[in-house]
Design a protein around this motif. Structure first.
Motif, PDB file in Angstrom:
ATOM      1  N   LEU A  24       0.820  -1.211   0.000  1.00 14.97           N
ATOM      2  CA  LEU A  24       0.000   0.000   0.000  1.00 14.97           C
ATOM      3  C   LEU A  24       0.857   1.265   0.000  1.00 14.97           C
ATOM      4  N   ALA A  25       1.931   1.261   0.766  1.00 15.70           N
ATOM      5  CA  ALA A  25       2.825   2.425   0.799  1.00 15.70           C
ATOM      6  C   ALA A  25       3.437   2.676  -0.571  1.00 15.70           C
ATOM      7  N   GLU A  26       3.737   1.607  -1.281  1.00 16.42           N
ATOM      8  CA  GLU A  26       4.370   1.716  -2.600  1.00 16.42           C
ATOM      9  C   GLU A  26       3.419   2.290  -3.647  1.00 16.42           C
ATOM     10  N   ILE A  27       2.119   2.035  -3.507  1.00 15.92           N
ATOM     11  CA  ILE A  27       1.165   2.473  -4.535  1.00 15.92           C
ATOM     12  C   ILE A  27       0.268   3.614  -4.069  1.00 15.92           C
ATOM     13  N   THR A  28       0.616   4.244  -2.968  1.00 19.31           N
ATOM     14  CA  THR A  28      -0.135   5.404  -2.511  1.00 19.31           C
ATOM     15  C   THR A  28       0.320   6.612  -3.313  1.00 19.31           C
ATOM     16  N   GLY A  29      -0.577   7.136  -4.133  1.00 16.74           N
ATOM     17  CA  GLY A  29      -0.275   8.320  -4.930  1.00 16.74           C
ATOM     18  C   GLY A  29       0.355   8.059  -6.277  1.00 16.74           C
ATOM     19  N   THR A  30       0.924   6.861  -6.480  1.00 15.11           N
ATOM     20  CA  THR A  30       1.577   6.544  -7.745  1.00 15.11           C
ATOM     21  C   THR A  30       1.198   5.136  -8.194  1.00 15.11           C
ATOM     22  N   PRO A  31       0.419   5.007  -9.259  1.00 18.85           N
ATOM     23  CA  PRO A  31       0.060   3.664  -9.742  1.00 18.85           C
ATOM     24  C   PRO A  31       1.293   2.913 -10.241  1.00 18.85           C
ATOM     25  N   LYS A  32       1.351   1.618  -9.933  1.00 15.07           N
ATOM     26  CA  LYS A  32       2.472   0.786 -10.366  1.00 15.07           C
ATOM     27  C   LYS A  32       1.965  -0.590 -10.753  1.00 15.07           C
ATOM     28  N   SER A  33       2.738  -1.271 -11.573  1.00 15.38           N
ATOM     29  CA  SER A  33       2.407  -2.639 -11.955  1.00 15.38           C
ATOM     30  C   SER A  33       2.822  -3.588 -10.836  1.00 15.38           C
ATOM     31  N   ALA A  34       2.300  -4.800 -10.866  1.00 12.33           N
ATOM     32  CA  ALA A  34       2.654  -5.796  -9.864  1.00 12.33           C
ATOM     33  C   ALA A  34       4.152  -6.100  -9.912  1.00 12.33           C
ATOM     34  N   ILE A  35       4.724  -6.109 -11.102  1.00  8.46           N
ATOM     35  CA  ILE A  35       6.166  -6.379 -11.234  1.00  8.46           C
ATOM     36  C   ILE A  35       6.983  -5.263 -10.590  1.00  8.46           C
ATOM     37  N   GLU A  36       6.584  -4.013 -10.821  1.00  7.11           N
ATOM     38  CA  GLU A  36       7.282  -2.879 -10.204  1.00  7.11           C
ATOM     39  C   GLU A  36       7.174  -2.942  -8.678  1.00  7.11           C
ATOM     40  N   ILE A  37       5.988  -3.274  -8.193  1.00  9.17           N
ATOM     41  CA  ILE A  37       5.773  -3.374  -6.747  1.00  9.17           C
ATOM     42  C   ILE A  37       6.650  -4.474  -6.166  1.00  9.17           C
ATOM     43  N   SER A  38       6.664  -5.620  -6.820  1.00  5.69           N
ATOM     44  CA  SER A  38       7.464  -6.751  -6.361  1.00  5.69           C
ATOM     45  C   SER A  38       8.954  -6.404  -6.290  1.00  5.69           C
ATOM     46  N   LYS A  39       9.455  -5.773  -7.333  1.00  6.28           N
ATOM     47  CA  LYS A  39      10.879  -5.419  -7.372  1.00  6.28           C
ATOM     48  C   LYS A  39      11.248  -4.378  -6.324  1.00  6.28           C
ATOM     49  N   SER A  40      10.428  -3.357  -6.164  1.00  7.00           N
ATOM     50  CA  SER A  40      10.789  -2.268  -5.254  1.00  7.00           C
ATOM     51  C   SER A  40      10.598  -2.627  -3.780  1.00  7.00           C
ATOM     52  N   THR A  41       9.756  -3.628  -3.499  1.00  6.17           N
ATOM     53  CA  THR A  41       9.509  -4.010  -2.109  1.00  6.17           C
ATOM     54  C   THR A  41      10.182  -5.330  -1.735  1.00  6.17           C
ATOM     55  N   ASN A  42      10.792  -6.002  -2.711  1.00  2.25           N
ATOM     56  CA  ASN A  42      11.396  -7.325  -2.502  1.00  2.25           C
ATOM     57  C   ASN A  42      10.378  -8.346  -2.005  1.00  2.25           C
ATOM     58  N   ILE A  43       9.130  -8.205  -2.446  1.00  2.05           N
ATOM     59  CA  ILE A  43       8.077  -9.168  -2.144  1.00  2.05           C
ATOM     60  C   ILE A  43       7.954 -10.084  -3.358  1.00  2.05           C
ATOM     61  N   PRO A  44       7.880 -11.404  -3.151  1.00  2.00           N
ATOM     62  CA  PRO A  44       7.726 -12.302  -4.314  1.00  2.00           C
ATOM     63  C   PRO A  44       6.524 -11.904  -5.167  1.00  2.00           C
ATOM     64  N   LEU A  45       6.675 -12.036  -6.474  1.00  5.04           N
ATOM     65  CA  LEU A  45       5.637 -11.597  -7.408  1.00  5.04           C
ATOM     66  C   LEU A  45       4.292 -12.281  -7.139  1.00  5.04           C
ATOM     67  N   THR A  46       4.310 -13.585  -6.865  1.00  7.91           N
ATOM     68  CA  THR A  46       3.050 -14.288  -6.604  1.00  7.91           C
ATOM     69  C   THR A  46       2.367 -13.738  -5.351  1.00  7.91           C
ATOM     70  N   THR A  47       3.138 -13.402  -4.341  1.00  4.61           N
ATOM     71  CA  THR A  47       2.577 -12.818  -3.118  1.00  4.61           C
ATOM     72  C   THR A  47       1.997 -11.444  -3.412  1.00  4.61           C
ATOM     73  N   ALA A  48       2.705 -10.656  -4.210  1.00  2.00           N
ATOM     74  CA  ALA A  48       2.219  -9.320  -4.568  1.00  2.00           C
ATOM     75  C   ALA A  48       0.891  -9.423  -5.312  1.00  2.00           C
ATOM     76  N   TYR A  49       0.799 -10.327  -6.277  1.00  2.00           N
ATOM     77  CA  TYR A  49      -0.452 -10.516  -7.022  1.00  2.00           C
ATOM     78  C   TYR A  49      -1.586 -10.936  -6.083  1.00  2.00           C
ATOM     79  N   ARG A  50      -1.300 -11.866  -5.172  1.00  2.00           N
ATOM     80  CA  ARG A  50      -2.319 -12.361  -4.256  1.00  2.00           C
ATOM     81  C   ARG A  50      -2.844 -11.240  -3.364  1.00  2.00           C
ATOM     82  N   ARG A  51      -1.931 -10.443  -2.809  1.00  2.00           N
ATOM     83  CA  ARG A  51      -2.335  -9.330  -1.935  1.00  2.00           C
ATOM     84  C   ARG A  51      -3.079  -8.254  -2.715  1.00  2.00           C
ATOM     85  N   LEU A  52      -2.595  -7.939  -3.906  1.00  2.00           N
ATOM     86  CA  LEU A  52      -3.268  -6.932  -4.730  1.00  2.00           C
ATOM     87  C   LEU A  52      -4.688  -7.373  -5.071  1.00  2.00           C
TER      88      LEU A  52
END
Length: 83
Positions: A24-52
Protein backbone atom coordinates in the motif's frame (compact mmCIF):
# COMPACT_ATOMS: atom_id res chain seq x y z
CA UNK A 1 -11.16 10.07 -6.93
CA UNK A 2 -12.57 7.89 -4.16
CA UNK A 3 -9.94 7.96 -1.46
CA UNK A 4 -10.39 6.12 1.80
CA UNK A 5 -9.28 7.46 5.15
CA UNK A 6 -8.74 4.25 7.11
CA UNK A 7 -8.52 6.06 10.44
CA UNK A 8 -11.95 7.65 9.96
CA UNK A 9 -13.74 4.90 8.03
CA UNK A 10 -14.92 2.27 10.50
CA UNK A 11 -15.93 -0.08 7.68
CA UNK A 12 -12.33 -0.38 6.47
CA UNK A 13 -10.10 -3.16 7.82
CA UNK A 14 -7.93 -1.62 10.51
CA UNK A 15 -5.20 -4.25 10.69
CA UNK A 16 -2.76 -4.90 7.86
CA UNK A 17 0.27 -7.15 8.00
CA UNK A 18 3.72 -5.87 7.08
CA UNK A 19 3.58 -7.12 3.47
CA UNK A 20 0.24 -5.43 2.83
CA UNK A 21 1.46 -2.20 4.41
CA UNK A 22 4.56 -2.21 2.18
CA UNK A 23 2.45 -2.76 -0.93
CA UNK A 24 0.00 0.00 0.00
CA UNK A 25 2.82 2.42 0.80
CA UNK A 26 4.37 1.72 -2.60
CA UNK A 27 1.16 2.47 -4.54
CA UNK A 28 -0.14 5.40 -2.51
CA UNK A 29 -0.28 8.32 -4.93
CA UNK A 30 1.58 6.54 -7.75
CA UNK A 31 0.06 3.66 -9.74
CA UNK A 32 2.47 0.79 -10.37
CA UNK A 33 2.41 -2.64 -11.96
CA UNK A 34 2.65 -5.80 -9.86
CA UNK A 35 6.17 -6.38 -11.23
CA UNK A 36 7.28 -2.88 -10.20
CA UNK A 37 5.77 -3.37 -6.75
CA UNK A 38 7.46 -6.75 -6.36
CA UNK A 39 10.88 -5.42 -7.37
CA UNK A 40 10.79 -2.27 -5.25
CA UNK A 41 9.51 -4.01 -2.11
CA UNK A 42 11.40 -7.32 -2.50
CA UNK A 43 8.08 -9.17 -2.14
CA UNK A 44 7.73 -12.30 -4.31
CA UNK A 45 5.64 -11.60 -7.41
CA UNK A 46 3.05 -14.29 -6.60
CA UNK A 47 2.58 -12.82 -3.12
CA UNK A 48 2.22 -9.32 -4.57
CA UNK A 49 -0.45 -10.52 -7.02
CA UNK A 50 -2.32 -12.36 -4.26
CA UNK A 51 -2.34 -9.33 -1.94
CA UNK A 52 -3.27 -6.93 -4.73
CA UNK A 53 -6.18 -9.16 -5.74
CA UNK A 54 -7.41 -9.19 -2.14
CA UNK A 55 -7.03 -5.40 -1.81
CA UNK A 56 -8.95 -4.86 -5.07
CA UNK A 57 -11.76 -7.11 -3.78
CA UNK A 58 -11.85 -5.09 -0.53
CA UNK A 59 -12.07 -1.92 -2.66
CA UNK A 60 -8.91 -0.52 -1.06
CA UNK A 61 -7.00 -0.50 -4.36
CA UNK A 62 -8.12 0.58 -7.82
CA UNK A 63 -6.89 -1.18 -10.93
CA UNK A 64 -6.49 0.30 -14.39
CA UNK A 65 -4.77 -0.81 -17.52
CA UNK A 66 -4.94 -2.18 -21.02
CA UNK A 67 -4.19 -5.33 -22.97
CA UNK A 68 -1.59 -4.91 -25.73
CA UNK A 69 -0.92 -7.79 -28.11
CA UNK A 70 -2.47 -10.22 -25.63
CA UNK A 71 -0.33 -8.99 -22.73
CA UNK A 72 -2.07 -7.54 -19.68
CA UNK A 73 -0.68 -4.22 -18.47
CA UNK A 74 -2.42 -3.35 -15.23
CA UNK A 75 -1.55 -0.62 -12.76
CA UNK A 76 -2.59 -0.63 -9.13
CA UNK A 77 -3.17 2.47 -6.99
CA UNK A 78 -4.14 2.69 -3.34
CA UNK A 79 -7.39 4.42 -2.42
CA UNK A 80 -6.00 4.94 1.07
CA UNK A 81 -4.61 8.41 1.72
CA UNK A 82 -1.85 7.31 4.10
CA UNK A 83 -0.52 4.01 5.35
Amino acid sequence: MDEIDVKNDLKSPMIFDNVTKRILAEITGTPKSAIEISKSTNIPLTTAYRRLHSLVEQKLVRISGIIIEGKKNFLYESKIKTV
